[in-house]
Write a protein that holds these residues in place. Structure first.
Motif, PDB file in Angstrom:
ATOM      1  N   THR A 485       0.832  -1.195   0.000  1.00  0.00           N
ATOM      2  CA  THR A 485       0.000   0.000   0.000  1.00  0.00           C
ATOM      3  C   THR A 485       0.868   1.245   0.000  1.00  0.00           C
ATOM      4  O   THR A 485       1.995   1.238   0.513  1.00  0.00           O
ATOM      5  N   THR A 486       0.336   2.306  -0.572  1.00  0.00           N
ATOM      6  CA  THR A 486       0.958   3.618  -0.416  1.00  0.00           C
ATOM      7  C   THR A 486       0.475   4.212   0.900  1.00  0.00           C
ATOM      8  O   THR A 486      -0.440   3.678   1.552  1.00  0.00           O
ATOM      9  N   LEU A 487       1.056   5.329   1.293  1.00  0.00           N
ATOM     10  CA  LEU A 487       0.661   5.983   2.540  1.00  0.00           C
ATOM     11  C   LEU A 487       0.888   7.484   2.439  1.00  0.00           C
ATOM     12  O   LEU A 487       1.945   7.929   1.990  1.00  0.00           O
ATOM     13  N   VAL A 488      -0.120   8.261   2.845  1.00  0.00           N
ATOM     14  CA  VAL A 488       0.098   9.666   3.189  1.00  0.00           C
ATOM     15  C   VAL A 488      -0.477   9.877   4.580  1.00  0.00           C
ATOM     16  O   VAL A 488      -1.567   9.394   4.911  1.00  0.00           O
ATOM     17  N   LEU A 489       0.281  10.573   5.406  1.00  0.00           N
ATOM     18  CA  LEU A 489      -0.050  10.763   6.813  1.00  0.00           C
ATOM     19  C   LEU A 489       0.083  12.240   7.168  1.00  0.00           C
ATOM     20  O   LEU A 489       1.082  12.876   6.820  1.00  0.00           O
ATOM     21  N   LEU A 490      -0.927  12.782   7.829  1.00  0.00           N
ATOM     22  CA  LEU A 490      -0.892  14.168   8.295  1.00  0.00           C
ATOM     23  C   LEU A 490      -1.182  14.177   9.784  1.00  0.00           C
ATOM     24  O   LEU A 490      -2.220  13.661  10.227  1.00  0.00           O
ATOM     25  N   LEU A 491      -0.274  14.726  10.569  1.00  0.00           N
ATOM     26  CA  LEU A 491      -0.472  14.896  12.007  1.00  0.00           C
ATOM     27  C   LEU A 491      -0.610  16.384  12.298  1.00  0.00           C
ATOM     28  O   LEU A 491       0.144  17.202  11.763  1.00  0.00           O
ATOM     29  N   VAL A 492      -1.565  16.752  13.156  1.00  0.00           N
ATOM     30  CA  VAL A 492      -1.829  18.150  13.477  1.00  0.00           C
ATOM     31  C   VAL A 492      -1.883  18.323  14.979  1.00  0.00           C
ATOM     32  O   VAL A 492      -2.532  17.536  15.686  1.00  0.00           O
ATOM     33  N   SER A 493      -1.207  19.345  15.464  1.00  0.00           N
ATOM     34  CA  SER A 493      -1.331  19.762  16.853  1.00  0.00           C
ATOM     35  C   SER A 493      -1.226  21.280  16.897  1.00  0.00           C
ATOM     36  O   SER A 493      -0.163  21.843  16.627  1.00  0.00           O
ATOM     37  N   LYS A 496       1.018  23.262  14.457  1.00  0.00           N
ATOM     38  CA  LYS A 496       2.102  22.404  13.976  1.00  0.00           C
ATOM     39  C   LYS A 496       1.521  21.275  13.127  1.00  0.00           C
ATOM     40  O   LYS A 496       0.501  20.685  13.469  1.00  0.00           O
ATOM     41  N   VAL A 497       2.209  20.960  12.047  1.00  0.00           N
ATOM     42  CA  VAL A 497       1.763  19.923  11.127  1.00  0.00           C
ATOM     43  C   VAL A 497       2.953  19.067  10.728  1.00  0.00           C
ATOM     44  O   VAL A 497       4.045  19.588  10.471  1.00  0.00           O
ATOM     45  N   ALA A 498       2.748  17.755  10.690  1.00  0.00           N
ATOM     46  CA  ALA A 498       3.748  16.826  10.164  1.00  0.00           C
ATOM     47  C   ALA A 498       3.147  16.103   8.970  1.00  0.00           C
ATOM     48  O   ALA A 498       1.981  15.694   9.001  1.00  0.00           O
ATOM     49  N   VAL A 499       3.946  15.953   7.915  1.00  0.00           N
ATOM     50  CA  VAL A 499       3.513  15.281   6.695  1.00  0.00           C
ATOM     51  C   VAL A 499       4.495  14.150   6.408  1.00  0.00           C
ATOM     52  O   VAL A 499       5.709  14.366   6.407  1.00  0.00           O
ATOM     53  N   ALA A 500       3.981  12.953   6.175  1.00  0.00           N
ATOM     54  CA  ALA A 500       4.834  11.816   5.839  1.00  0.00           C
ATOM     55  C   ALA A 500       4.179  11.031   4.712  1.00  0.00           C
ATOM     56  O   ALA A 500       2.942  10.970   4.630  1.00  0.00           O
ATOM     57  N   GLU A 571      -1.164  30.966   8.499  1.00  0.00           N
ATOM     58  CA  GLU A 571      -2.413  31.472   7.938  1.00  0.00           C
ATOM     59  C   GLU A 571      -3.372  30.311   7.707  1.00  0.00           C
ATOM     60  O   GLU A 571      -2.991  29.139   7.749  1.00  0.00           O
ATOM     61  N   ASP A 572      -4.631  30.641   7.461  1.00  0.00           N
ATOM     62  CA  ASP A 572      -5.640  29.622   7.204  1.00  0.00           C
ATOM     63  C   ASP A 572      -5.187  28.721   6.060  1.00  0.00           C
ATOM     64  O   ASP A 572      -4.736  29.205   5.012  1.00  0.00           O
ATOM     65  N   THR A 573      -5.325  27.416   6.254  1.00  0.00           N
ATOM     66  CA  THR A 573      -4.813  26.449   5.279  1.00  0.00           C
ATOM     67  C   THR A 573      -5.790  25.287   5.130  1.00  0.00           C
ATOM     68  O   THR A 573      -6.384  24.829   6.104  1.00  0.00           O
ATOM     69  N   LEU A 574      -5.916  24.832   3.887  1.00  0.00           N
ATOM     70  CA  LEU A 574      -6.679  23.624   3.594  1.00  0.00           C
ATOM     71  C   LEU A 574      -5.721  22.566   3.078  1.00  0.00           C
ATOM     72  O   LEU A 574      -4.941  22.828   2.160  1.00  0.00           O
ATOM     73  N   PHE A 575      -5.762  21.374   3.681  1.00  0.00           N
ATOM     74  CA  PHE A 575      -4.938  20.252   3.233  1.00  0.00           C
ATOM     75  C   PHE A 575      -5.811  19.239   2.510  1.00  0.00           C
ATOM     76  O   PHE A 575      -6.952  18.983   2.905  1.00  0.00           O
ATOM     77  N   LEU A 576      -5.258  18.657   1.453  1.00  0.00           N
ATOM     78  CA  LEU A 576      -5.907  17.562   0.729  1.00  0.00           C
ATOM     79  C   LEU A 576      -4.971  16.365   0.730  1.00  0.00           C
ATOM     80  O   LEU A 576      -3.840  16.455   0.243  1.00  0.00           O
ATOM     81  N   LEU A 577      -5.421  15.249   1.307  1.00  0.00           N
ATOM     82  CA  LEU A 577      -4.730  13.972   1.205  1.00  0.00           C
ATOM     83  C   LEU A 577      -5.509  13.146   0.197  1.00  0.00           C
ATOM     84  O   LEU A 577      -6.738  13.037   0.305  1.00  0.00           O
ATOM     85  N   CYS A 578      -4.838  12.551  -0.774  1.00  0.00           N
ATOM     86  CA  CYS A 578      -5.596  11.844  -1.806  1.00  0.00           C
ATOM     87  C   CYS A 578      -4.791  10.705  -2.415  1.00  0.00           C
ATOM     88  O   CYS A 578      -3.557  10.719  -2.425  1.00  0.00           O
TER      89      CYS A 578
END
Length: 644
Positions: A485-493, A496-500, A571-578
């Motif tokens: 499988t592929t993977l995209v991961l977004l962690l938010v606190s 703060k944001v982590a992208v893997a 600033e205000d941000t929209l994330f798309l994981l797809c």
């Protein structure tokens, strides 16, 4: 012409759907219950929710001795003969209140509902015709042409300042009926007023300096159309949901007693005193100098504000040395909002060059930011050509609110995952679900306190790979049959944001300042060739260009090298994981402004936007499974009474 509410394409008046994107031009979905509502209806017939488009109307009537300072009453239901604009009132007779009086006219205000909201106004076309006529005649003054076109004089200041939108509202429609002028403006009555914000929230000094500099910068432009009074009306100073400054409307200056900068200083001195802000700091001292008439020139006032901002930046750097990101808003960002504000050096007398000021490249205010809201939504679709779905997504958002008598805060964190499985039959479904669940369980155990660092995130991803790899080994799978499988991961606190990621599923971010950004680089043969210096066209001409170079499951951990990055939002941000079923064929790059950018606003429904995105993806691509997770984060400067 009918303007599509989705893609903004123009369509013939008899069109029922948009010729470009197939969006209905007859009805739209109720934002509360989802029922189809005709664009001509003001309320949802099912749940009663108001669904019309509101406009603020300004009516200018010639002065008469028996009417001055009296309200204006309408017996009819519609404002215009064409019955497009329905007067908003709960009474049998509509009453419009006076707002100002000029030498010749009394101005009244009210609100109307647009019963034909998709029909294009003729005003922009008339203004463009005047611009063309001016170029041909080589004249500078457009007002004579505007009069000949039938554009009411009450609209002239707005048209002359149209380059300053959205700070100055843009006239949507305007006409004259006998001796009465009508102009329609965006309805901003729901915007928060700056005085209310000052009274009810503790704000950083740099935030107040930012708004003041916008106002002072705008003063000179308003002076050119005799509308400086617009900045002296307390209820006229507004902020939209993103804390961007704007005016409700323009107020004309008295020809016999034009306002001075001194009055602006007195207004802000009163506002800050009522809000309980300290009277012994440098901002208060500066405003007092203006209120006493000691600072009379706009240029001097602006330079003093810039000096104060630079000094505040140094203080913020010392107090927040851990924050190295450039935070918004900053004074140099005003150049983007007010075209007249340019970072050029002043030369000669300050008032001789009123539209320029000095901005140092180093004077960018550093503001600590805080989370206002965190919302997320996921969706997966089999697509048009697949008989089963191997994608899997997961989202887990945790919100806690903190409130006291000075402010309301939000503590938010979230884990967002999209996996695109592979392996044939049910193997892909198993792999994507197994990887997702492994990561969910991992972060439950290993994210108890501080935000996970790179090593922790890496351990979680390698654990997911290890579990899949062991299943493959136990099943004695080999070759192309090994599930993965592929993977995209977004962690938010908070902010703060982590992208893997591993594989070719993607994460995009969108905001107003930087636009669209692809945060991940596909792990595939073509991209690896490009990174090794091969021409992109040549790299993707090879038959194995789209073959994955990394995935979870097929190989042991030493072959898995996920990309991990960290962001601090300002600033205000929209994330798309797809999954790639959505982003193939440059769908996101070509259509993000239509389907994704509007979703940054809090008033836009993520659910409705997601449904439109999936439907469009099926028509645009549809060859593969489609999965998307949208994460919307609203950000603002962090308030702290100690920074007053």
């Amino acid at each position: 012409m009918l303007v599509c509410p989705q893609c903004h394409a123009e369509n013939p008046n008899n069109s029922q759907v948009c010729q470009r994107c197939q969006t209905s031009l007859i009805h739209h979905s109720c934002r509360k219950c989802g029922h189809n509502v005709l664009f001509s209806e003001t309320h949802c017939p099912k749940c009663g929710t108001f669904s019309g488009r509101l406009w603020q109307v300004i009516i200018a009537k010639p002065n008469k001795s028996d009417r001055t300072n009296k309200s204006l009453t309408f017996d009819q239901k519609y404002l215009d003969l064409g019955q497009r604009y329905q007067i908003l009132t709960s009474q049998k007779k509509a009453t419009f209140q006076p707002i100002s009086t000029t030498a010749t006219h009394t101005l009244y205000q009210g609100r109307v509902v647009d019963c034909q909201p998709l029909e294009q106004s003729t005003l922009p076309a008339l203004v463009n015709q005047v611009s063309d006529a001016l170029q041909e005649s080589q004249q500078d003054d457009p007002t004579l042409f505007w009069q000949q076109m039938g554009i009411p004089s009450a609209a002239f200041p707005y048209i002359m300042l149209q380059d300053l939108k959205p700070i100055v509202p843009q006239v949507y429609d305007a006409w004259t009926d006998q001796d009465t002028e009508y102009i329609l403006l965006p309805d901003r009555n729901h915007w928060q007023s700056i005085p209310d914000l000052l009274m009810n929230h503790s704000l950083l000094t740099i935030q107040i300096v930012y708004w003041l500099n916008q106002i002072v910068t705008l003063w000179k432009s308003l002076l050119s159309v005799n509308c400086c009074q617009s900045l002296l009306m307390v209820n006229n100073l507004r902020l939209d949901e993103d804390q961007s400054f704007g005016l409700l409307k323009l107020y004309g200056d008295s020809p016999n007693n034009p306002p001075s900068l001194k009055k602006l200083g007195q207004l802000w001195q009163t506002l800050l005193n009522k809000a309980g802000y300290p009277t012994s700091n440098k901002l208060s001292d500066l405003i007092q100098e203006v209120a006493q008439g000691n600072i009379k020139q706009v240029g001097e006032f602006r330079l003093q504000l810039l000096d104060l901002a630079a000094e505040q930046e140094i203080n913020d750097d010392q107090e927040n040395s851990h924050n190295t990101e450039d935070s918004s808003p900053s004074l140099d960002s005003i150049a983007e909002e007010l075209p007249e504000f340019q970072p050029d050096l002043l030369s000669g007398e300050l008032e001789d060059n009123p539209t320029t000021t000095e901005v140092s490249s180093d004077s960018t205010a550093v503001l600590p930011m805080e989370l206002v809201s965190l919302t997320a939504l996921g969706c997966t679709d089999r697509g048009q050509q697949r008989d089963h779905n191997e994608d899997y997504f997961s989202l887990n958002t945790q919100i806690a609110t903190q409130q006291n008598n000075q402010s309301l805060g939000v503590n938010g964190r979230g884990i967002y995952i999209v996996c695109d499985g592979m392996g044939g039959h049910a193997a892909g479904e198993v792999a994507s679900k197994m990887a997702t669940e492994t990561l969910e369980e991992f972060f439950v155990k290993h994210w108890q306190g501080d935000f996970p660092d790179q090593e922790t995130i890496l351990q979680g991803i390698l654990l997911a790979n290890k579990n899949l790899y062991e299943v493959n080994q136990n099943n004695a799978s080999s070759g192309s049959g090994r599930m993965g499988t592929t993977l995209v991961l977004l962690l938010v606190s908070q902010t703060k944001v982590a992208v893997a990621h591993v594989g070719d599923s993607r994460v995009y971010s969108m905001n107003r300042k930087q636009g669209l950004q692809q945060l991940t680089i596909d792990h595939e043969v073509g991209q690896r060739a490009i990174q090794n210096g091969i021409n992109p066209q040549l790299a993707y001409s090879r038959p194995d260009a789209y073959q994955l170079t990394q995935a979870l499951g097929p190989h042991e951990n030493k072959y898995v090298q996920p990309d991990i990055q960290f962001l601090d939002l300002v600033e205000d941000t929209l994330f798309l994981l797809c999954s790639d079923g959505l982003c193939d064929n440059d769908l996101v790059e070509e259509h993000w402004e239509t389907y994704l950018l509007p979703l940054i606003k809090s008033g836009q429904s993520l659910e409705r936007g997601m449904n439109q995105l999936i439907d469009f993806t099926n028509s645009y691509n549809g060859h593969d499974n489609i999965t998307a997770v949208l994460v919307r984060m609203k950000i603002r400067p962090k308030v702290n009474p100690q920074d007053w």
